[in-house]
Design a protein around this motif. Structure first.
Motif, short mmCIF file in Angstrom:
data_model
loop_
_atom_site.label_atom_id
_atom_site.label_comp_id
_atom_site.label_asym_id
_atom_site.label_seq_id
_atom_site.Cartn_x
_atom_site.Cartn_y
_atom_site.Cartn_z
N LYS A 95 8.03 4.84 -10.45
CA LYS A 95 9.36 4.63 -9.92
C LYS A 95 9.30 4.76 -8.40
O LYS A 95 8.49 5.53 -7.87
CB LYS A 95 10.33 5.65 -10.51
N ASP A 96 10.13 4.02 -7.69
CA ASP A 96 10.02 3.97 -6.23
C ASP A 96 10.15 5.33 -5.57
O ASP A 96 9.52 5.60 -4.54
CB ASP A 96 11.04 3.00 -5.64
N GLU A 97 10.93 6.24 -6.16
CA GLU A 97 11.16 7.53 -5.52
C GLU A 97 9.92 8.43 -5.53
O GLU A 97 9.88 9.46 -4.86
CB GLU A 97 12.32 8.26 -6.21
N LEU A 98 8.87 8.04 -6.26
CA LEU A 98 7.64 8.82 -6.32
C LEU A 98 6.63 8.40 -5.26
O LEU A 98 5.59 9.06 -5.11
CB LEU A 98 6.98 8.69 -7.71
N LYS A 139 0.85 -1.19 0.00
CA LYS A 139 0.00 0.00 0.00
C LYS A 139 0.88 1.24 0.00
O LYS A 139 1.80 1.35 0.80
CB LYS A 139 -0.94 0.00 1.20
N VAL A 140 0.60 2.16 -0.93
CA VAL A 140 1.42 3.36 -1.10
C VAL A 140 0.54 4.57 -1.36
O VAL A 140 -0.67 4.46 -1.57
CB VAL A 140 2.40 3.21 -2.30
N LYS A 141 1.14 5.76 -1.32
CA LYS A 141 0.51 6.98 -1.81
C LYS A 141 1.59 7.79 -2.51
O LYS A 141 2.78 7.60 -2.28
CB LYS A 141 -0.15 7.78 -0.69
N LEU A 142 1.15 8.67 -3.40
CA LEU A 142 2.10 9.51 -4.11
C LEU A 142 2.67 10.55 -3.16
O LEU A 142 1.94 11.18 -2.39
CB LEU A 142 1.42 10.20 -5.29
N LYS A 143 3.97 10.74 -3.21
CA LYS A 143 4.61 11.72 -2.36
C LYS A 143 4.09 13.12 -2.65
O LYS A 143 3.84 13.49 -3.80
CB LYS A 143 6.13 11.70 -2.59
N GLN A 166 13.74 0.18 -8.46
CA GLN A 166 12.49 -0.55 -8.34
C GLN A 166 11.34 0.21 -9.03
O GLN A 166 11.27 1.43 -8.96
CB GLN A 166 12.13 -0.77 -6.86
N TYR A 167 10.49 -0.57 -9.69
CA TYR A 167 9.29 -0.03 -10.32
C TYR A 167 8.07 -0.75 -9.77
O TYR A 167 8.15 -1.95 -9.45
CB TYR A 167 9.35 -0.21 -11.84
N PHE A 168 6.96 -0.03 -9.65
CA PHE A 168 5.74 -0.61 -9.10
C PHE A 168 4.56 -0.30 -10.02
O PHE A 168 4.55 0.73 -10.69
CB PHE A 168 5.49 -0.05 -7.69
N CYS A 169 3.60 -1.20 -10.04
CA CYS A 169 2.46 -1.09 -10.95
C CYS A 169 1.17 -1.17 -10.16
O CYS A 169 1.03 -2.02 -9.27
CB CYS A 169 2.55 -2.23 -11.97
N ASP A 170 0.20 -0.26 -10.47
CA ASP A 170 -1.09 -0.33 -9.79
C ASP A 170 -2.06 -1.21 -10.59
O ASP A 170 -1.69 -1.79 -11.62
CB ASP A 170 -1.66 1.08 -9.57
N GLU A 171 -3.33 -1.29 -10.13
CA GLU A 171 -4.30 -2.18 -10.76
C GLU A 171 -4.63 -1.77 -12.19
O GLU A 171 -5.06 -2.60 -12.99
CB GLU A 171 -5.58 -2.22 -9.93
N GLU A 172 -4.44 -0.50 -12.52
CA GLU A 172 -4.75 -0.02 -13.87
C GLU A 172 -3.57 -0.13 -14.83
O GLU A 172 -3.67 0.24 -15.99
CB GLU A 172 -5.22 1.44 -13.81
N GLY A 173 -2.44 -0.64 -14.32
CA GLY A 173 -1.28 -0.83 -15.17
C GLY A 173 -0.33 0.35 -15.22
O GLY A 173 0.65 0.33 -15.98
#
Length: 223
Positions: free
Chosen positions: A130-133, A88-92, A119-126
């Motif tokens: 980037k991890d730093e965001l 679980k994340v949120k945008l900085k 590292q790269y991460f993908c949400d449910e919409e594709g």
């Protein structure tokens, strides 16, 4: 053979065997006068080439790498879907609601892996981030404290990192220059998917690329 079957076969061996202590024969057969490889054997199993190995017009090159390095190489180059734990994340810098992502492994235009340790991460919409965001969230609330346990090591560029597990050194060519550099790698990850964090080198003034990694524990608290 499926991965499930492979795991079942491995379970027949003692779990405390250190693969670095096991040597395996790697044999490459080349035909004299030609650059092409005729056959390749790993142990007693042919993985490339014809059924009749080692002809009279051939030269055989042998090496005996440890099985730990062979296993690491196989895992590093295994381009298969992985079971990923959603995070679980949120945008900085935003007040938006937290959302779930999983780590992904995008490739560059030529099919080669992306830059290591990014590292790269993908949400449910594709959508890929980037991890730093991203800011990582626990139980719907932003973390106010964080404790990082790991191992600190310094590379040839005098950059310091804290690794999830004790890293090992590797030597690699630098940008096809013919020069070689030493850096550190580890096989395990922190819960958020990172393998390492950047850390201020001045906190460890006596640490050099030749130093053994230091085991540390760092606690950070938001005020």
């Amino acid at each position: 053979m499926t991965i499930k079957k492979f795991i079942e076969e491995l379970s027949k061996y003692p779990e405390d065997i250190d693969l670095k202590d096991v040597r395996i024969r790697l044999a490459v057969e080349k035909e004299i006068g030609y650059k092409r490889i005729k056959s390749v054997y790993l142990g007693g199993y042919r993985i490339v080439g014809g059924a009749t190995p080692f002809g009279s017009n051939s030269v055989v090159l042998e090496r005996f790498p440890n099985l730990g390095d062979v296993a690491k190489s196989l895992l590093a180059n295994l381009k298969l879907p992985r079971k990923e734990r959603a995070m679980k994340v949120k945008l900085k810098g935003t007040s938006g609601a937290p959302f779930d992502v999983i780590e992904v492994y995008p490739e560059t235009y030529n099919g080669e892996p992306t830059i290591p340790f990014v590292q790269y991460f993908c949400d449910e919409e594709g959508t890929i981030y980037k991890d730093e965001l991203l800011e990582f969230v626990t139980d719907g609330r932003l973390q106010t404290t964080a404790t990082i346990k790991g191992w600190v090591a310094v590379d040839d560029f005098d950059n310091a990192y804290i690794y999830h597990s004790k890293p090992t050194q590797r030597c690699k060519e630098f940008c096809d220059t013919g020069d070689y550099i030493t850096d550190w790698v580890c096989d395990t990850k922190y819960p958020n998917g990172k393998r390492r964090y950047v850390i201020d080198k001045h906190l460890f003034p006596d640490l050099t690329p030749e130093s053994e990694p230091l085991k540390v524990r760092i606690q950070i608290t938001l005020e």
